[in-house]
Design an enzyme around this catalytic site. Structure first.
Site, PDB file in Angstrom:
ATOM      1  N   ASP A 157      -8.896   3.856  -2.088  1.00  0.00           N
ATOM      2  CA  ASP A 157      -9.737   4.285  -0.967  1.00  0.00           C
ATOM      3  C   ASP A 157     -11.056   4.880  -1.456  1.00  0.00           C
ATOM      4  O   ASP A 157     -11.195   6.103  -1.597  1.00  0.00           O
ATOM      5  CB  ASP A 157      -8.975   5.300  -0.109  1.00  0.00           C
ATOM      6  CG  ASP A 157      -7.766   4.672   0.569  1.00  0.00           C
ATOM      7  OD1 ASP A 157      -7.686   3.432   0.601  1.00  0.00           O
ATOM      8  OD2 ASP A 157      -6.903   5.411   1.067  1.00  0.00           O
ATOM      9  N   GLU A 196       2.648   4.936  -4.121  1.00  0.00           N
ATOM     10  CA  GLU A 196       2.620   5.827  -5.290  1.00  0.00           C
ATOM     11  C   GLU A 196       3.977   6.528  -5.538  1.00  0.00           C
ATOM     12  O   GLU A 196       4.224   6.820  -6.706  1.00  0.00           O
ATOM     13  CB  GLU A 196       1.519   6.877  -5.116  1.00  0.00           C
ATOM     14  CG  GLU A 196       0.114   6.324  -5.147  1.00  0.00           C
ATOM     15  CD  GLU A 196      -0.250   5.509  -3.897  1.00  0.00           C
ATOM     16  OE1 GLU A 196      -1.048   4.567  -4.002  1.00  0.00           O
ATOM     17  OE2 GLU A 196       0.283   5.822  -2.814  1.00  0.00           O
ATOM     18  N   ASP A 251       0.858  -1.185   0.000  1.00  0.00           N
ATOM     19  CA  ASP A 251       0.000   0.000   0.000  1.00  0.00           C
ATOM     20  C   ASP A 251       0.897   1.238   0.000  1.00  0.00           C
ATOM     21  O   ASP A 251       2.114   1.139   0.161  1.00  0.00           O
ATOM     22  CB  ASP A 251      -0.880  -0.047   1.260  1.00  0.00           C
ATOM     23  CG  ASP A 251      -2.061   0.909   1.207  1.00  0.00           C
ATOM     24  OD1 ASP A 251      -2.285   1.537   0.153  1.00  0.00           O
ATOM     25  OD2 ASP A 251      -2.750   1.037   2.225  1.00  0.00           O
TER      26      ASP A 251
END
Length: 1025
Positions: A698, A625, A622
């Site tokens: 999300d 990015e 997670d």
């Protein structure tokens, strides 16, 4: 602590890293933060306004001669203003609605602790929309948009043409700045063309994306069929394609059998900023010069050539501007798809309002829906479709990229038969696609199809196919931020058994670690993680834990100290380890672009190194990015420096791709290459399909997010990543029971099936919403488990043939215009049409059953639908419409088990749905479900089922595969069998014939055969007479 409003004012704020370009005040405490206005999460990103500019700049890419800059030194940005945030606890990322105090949880109370000193709180990712750029705030976009459509200033120098077995090369020159670019054109096996444009003599090497292509593509020799009068014509090996290069102005047209499929630079938007030495500072000697200098500096700042400001952040561009771009015109196409990831419709929209599609991986919590801002992943693959052709453009560039799309009607001349008649005109669609990237080179693959399935194969030929997942990962996953401790895990696991709901995997989020130190366990909450995993193993279930890329800056943390000693972290522009804020507080970021770092990282998953891990533990990447709280756009500074001295701007969209690659390799390595990995990643790029699964990030517990999840998943699937899903129920907020039920029903028929929620949400295990809802959710999950043989076979097709598991209707019905824009239903493989219910209190849905020549059957009742077309189907809460296509055979299990592993010996059912010619065909793929033996030792079964002339036969599809199973086909159901049989026999391979008992329903034309015990691994026939 109670479950009411939880304030964090007393928590110390994490220190801003010294190396960050933000000079954020270290002493800003949470209590100083201003309360944000009350607004919904869906308002996260405001729509961009159209801001046109008159073009006074010359065509081409050279920065204007007046541009000057401050060089590479740079300066600190102004102090960062306090984050605007609600004092309520926020979940990860962008704030949702400020909620009233939470009601008591319906399951175990969370044992919440305050963040330790230095750790980030959930507020640190809670930001307002001003933290993300609009298109007009992106300097290279502003510069490229100064170049308006018109005659290109580039001219091809046809006297420089060279032809080799590999490619055709020639130079082009910009008529004003005289910079030479080199063009290379390749023909690649399988109807692919590649165009590369780079500087002929760059000041330094420009970034070319590594590791995404699975190998250097196999080229075929183009031939020159014409080179005269300013025209160069290249012909493909099979003579089907012709590339026409026009010298002045430079443009390329691609023709197929006399038809122009696409053209490049026909709007003159080729843009290439050549690298230059930093401008020297000039001392002004007169007032006039000072005025000119000030004006020049102002213009330079506006264009962001050598440095670029965003809020309080300053991006220093050590190598200056290096943006590239070009336009493509797609002739006859007005249906465009692809370029995930956006919370947008399936059909790409015109961007003539100045609101371009952005490909830049960002952590945007509670992102707005119907917005073109880039979110967690990027695949720069665009597909264009019309009834007789599908084409694709793969723009291989990992820097920030913007895509403009403009579809219009253009006049096409039709010469009539009579010479006396004047030529007639007709309006035909034309779509212009403009790609704009911050850096790198132009490296573009033109995928010529001509079918959608050809495009999927062509893209996979370049970037790889979907990895074959372990079977357990196709089951249901139960996740929450966070399951609190071993007892909580045990209780939730027992709850599934108590309520007779199948599931395969329970997940642990960041709170399971020792102070957000990944590869560790909280010593109080998870005192004996191996024992916990052994309990799950006995239940034939698995565990997934989170492993994020940021590493807590703590000298006592082995992973950090080793990484620091070895120089394995990304650097800032001054050569120090880049530090940013994330969950652990001050953190460093592993440089996964470095092969040595990836190799070291894979070793961290070894059982002897990752204490407390076992072979039923798998991984979730997670925040990759990468997410950097308090960073520019909540991510890493673009002037951070990676392996081989490449700036982060060059490869930003690859960061998560590399972490997932290293993680997957680590899981394979820990089993000595024997076991398949499972890795879920949030950030992704082209080729991520080789390493595991992705999810949409999300999302929010609102009906609109359920609805948008379908086109989002279809778009990701079109881009080669079949193993994708959305968080069931919505990560943010509390779904009403009806929404949760509808989301489970949709998720059960999507590739990756996980329920997830954040720490602000009320507990939402499937049995917490009353017996009626529990029963419906149980049934939805059971349907998923019964469907697993079909789903696993689809994943084998994805792995071998690059066919998307979940696909838009138009892929299966390419000639049916009415399917081209459908995004509220989809095909699961070629046999099932699924129409999730995405509206509250829906009593009926309009379902398109395409194809006048098709027959469709209700998947549950077996009833043949009256007529294809758009039908109004009544719906109740207990199910969603699912239809089987005539002409298909679907393999199922006869019952669901507690998990996939419990189902190995459960018998099979074949559902044979007849088409208008009373035919049907289908497949079943089978292996051990977890190892690489299918690959290394050919231990698999691949069977084909064919129904023709009232005979159903089982045959082998791949003789190289051998796998023994005692499991049998117990039941066969024939749908649409128009006449009651007299008798039914089974013939085995040895010629023995046996009559079988059957039941036939004259109302529904359904024939059912039971208690068959047909072997899966041998040939047999069922004859109906």
């Amino acid at each position: 602590m109670g479950t009411g409003t939880r304030h964090l004012e007393s928590c110390p704020a994490p220190a801003a890293p010294a190396s960050s370009s933000s000079a954020s005040s270290r002493s800003t405490a949470a209590s100083d933060r201003r309360r944000s206005p009350h607004r919904g999460a869906s308002a996260a990103i405001a729509p961009h306004e159209s801001r046109g500019r008159a073009s006074s700049a010359p065509h081409g890419a050279t920065p204007p001669s007046w541009a000057s800059g401050s060089g590479a030194g740079g300066g600190a940005a102004a102090a960062r203003p306090p984050l605007r945030s609600s004092p309520l606890r926020r979940a990860r990322g962008f704030p949702g609605k400020a909620r009233p105090p939470l009601p008591p949880l319906r399951l175990q109370q969370p044992r919440w602790r305050r963040p330790a000193p230095g750790e980030a709180s959930v507020q640190d990712e809670a930001v307002d929309k001003s933290n993300f750029k609009e298109c007009n705030q992106i300097a290279f976009y502003r510069r490229q948009k100064l170049l308006r459509p018109g005659k290109s200033l580039y001219r091809a120098m046809l006297d420089s043409v060279t032809l080799s077995d590999e490619n055709v090369k020639f130079q082009i020159i910009h008529e004003e700045n005289k910079v030479l670019l080199e063009v290379e054109i390749y023909e690649i096996e399988g109807n692919i063309f590649r165009l590369k444009i780079n500087e002929a003599a760059p000041l330094r090497a420009r970034y070319e994306v590594p590791d995404v292509l699975i190998k250097e593509p196999t080229t075929q020799r183009l031939s020159i069929s014409q080179k005269e009068a300013g025209i160069l014509v290249l012909t493909s090996v099979n003579k089907d394609y012709m590339l026409q290069v026009t010298a002045n102005p430079f443009q390329v047209e691609l023709h197929s059998k006399g038809e122009t499929v696409l053209s490049m630079n026909s709007n003159g938007l080729l843009y290439f900023e050549h690298l230059q030495p930093p401008p020297s500072d000039r001392k002004s000697t007169s007032e006039n010069e000072e005025t000119a200098s000030d004006s020049s500096k102002q213009k330079q700042e506006d264009l962001g050539l050598w440095q670029e400001k965003f809020g309080s952040f300053l991006d220093i561009k050590a190598h200056g501007p290096s943006s590239v771009g070009v336009d493509f015109s797609l002739h006859g196409f007005d249906h465009i798809y692809g370029i995930p990831q956006h919370a947008e419709s399936l059909l790409l929209k015109n961007t003539s309002d100045g609101d371009a599609y952005r490909l830049y991986n960002l952590d945007i919590f509670g992102h707005k829906i119907h917005d073109k801002i880039g979110i967690y992943g990027s695949v720069p693959l665009l597909l264009a479709h019309k009834p007789n052709r599908t084409s694709g453009i793969f723009w291989l560039n990992s820097s920030e990229t913007l895509v403009d799309i403009n579809t219009k009607a253009v006049a096409e001349h039709i010469q009539s038969g009579s010479a006396a008649d004047t030529a007639k005109q007709r309006a035909v669609p034309l779509t212009d696609v403009r790609w704009m990237s911050e850096s790198g080179i132009i490296d573009v693959f033109l995928l010529m199809g001509p079918t959608a399935f050809d495009i999927f194969k062509q893209f996979a030929q370049l970037t790889g196919t979907q990895a074959l997942p372990p079977l357990f990962s196709l089951g249901y996953h139960q996740c929450r931020w966070n399951y609190e401790d071993e007892q909580d895990v045990k209780a939730v696991d027992a709850g599934f058994d108590e309520h007779d709901i199948p599931y395969d995997v329970i997940w642990l989020d960041i709170e399971h670690t020792d102070g957000k130190r990944y590869f560790t366990w909280d010593k109080k909450k998870f005192q004996n993680p191996k024992r916990m995993q052994e309990l799950l193993r006995k239940k034939k279930r698995k565990l997934v834990v989170i492993v994020d890329p940021h590493i807590k800056a703590d000298p006592m943390y082995a992973l950090y100290s080793q990484g620091k000693d070895k120089g394995y972290f990304v650097k800032d522009r001054n050569g120090q380890d880049f530090e940013g804020i994330c969950w652990p507080g001050s953190s460093c970021y592993l440089d996964f672009t470095n092969p040595e770092v990836r190799k070291w990282y894979t070793d961290q998953f070894a059982f002897k190194t990752y204490k407390g891990s076992t072979n039923i533990l798998f991984v979730w990447n997670d925040m990759n990015e990468p997410s950097v709280f308090k960073g520019a756009e909540l991510t890493m500074q673009k002037d951070a420096v990676h392996y081989n001295n490449w700036e982060h701007r060059e490869l930003h969209n690859l960061y998560g791709f590399y972490q997932q690659m290293a993680t997957a390799e680590g899981l394979i390595k820990r089993s000595s290459g024997r076991e398949r990995p499972f890795v879920l990643t949030r950030s992704f790029f082209a080729g991520s399909q080789k390493y595991g699964a992705v999810w949409t990030g999300d999302n929010t517990a609102e009906w609109g997010y359920l609805k948008i999840s379908i086109p989002m998943l279809l778009t990701i699937s079109l881009a080669g990543i079949s193993f994708c899903g959305a968080d069931v129920g919505g990560f943010i907020g509390d779904p009403e029971p009806e929404l949760l039920v509808r989301w489970y029903q949709a998720g059960a028929y999507q590739p990756f099936f996980r329920g997830h929620s954040n720490m602000e949400s009320k507990r939402r295990e499937p049995w917490l919403f009353g017996e009626k809802n529990t029963q419906i959710i149980r049934e939805a999950i059971r349907e998923r488990y019964v469907l697993l043989p079909y789903l696993y076979t689809l994943f084998y097709r994805a792995y071998t043939e690059a066919e998307p598991v979940m696909r838009p209707l138009w892929v299966e019905f390419p000639g049916k215009l009415e399917t081209f824009g459908v995004e509220n239903e989809y095909m699961l493989g070629n046999a099932l049409l699924v129409h999730p219910v995405t509206d509250k209190e829906a009593k009926a849905v309009s379902v398109l059953l395409p194809g006048s020549e098709e027959i469709w059957y209700d998947f549950r009742t077996f009833i043949q639908m009256e007529d294809p077309g758009t039908l109004k189907i009544p719906v109740t809460l207990d199910k969603i419409p699912v239809f089987q296509r005539g002409g298909t055979v679907i393999p199922l299990k006869t019952a669901a088990g507690k998990s996939t592993e419990w189902m190995i010996d459960i018998s099979y059912e074949l559902r044979v749905a007849l088409d208008t010619e009373a035919r049907a065909i289908g497949e079943l793929y089978l292996d051990d479900g977890h190892s690489f033996q299918y690959l290394h030792k050919k231990q698999f079964l691949y069977r084909k089922f064919t129904f023709h002339k009232n005979v159903l036969s089982s045959s082998c599809m791949d003789e190289s595969g051998q796998y023994h199973t005692t499991c049998v086909i117990e039941r066969v159901i024939f749908l649409g069998l128009g006449q009651q049989p007299t008798f039914v026999t089974v013939c085995s391979k040895d010629g023995k014939e046996k009559e079988v008992v059957f039941t036939y329903d004259t109302k529904t034309s359904v024939l059912m055969l039971e208690n068959l015990a047909l072997s899966i691994d041998t040939d047999w026939k069922i004859c109906i007479k």
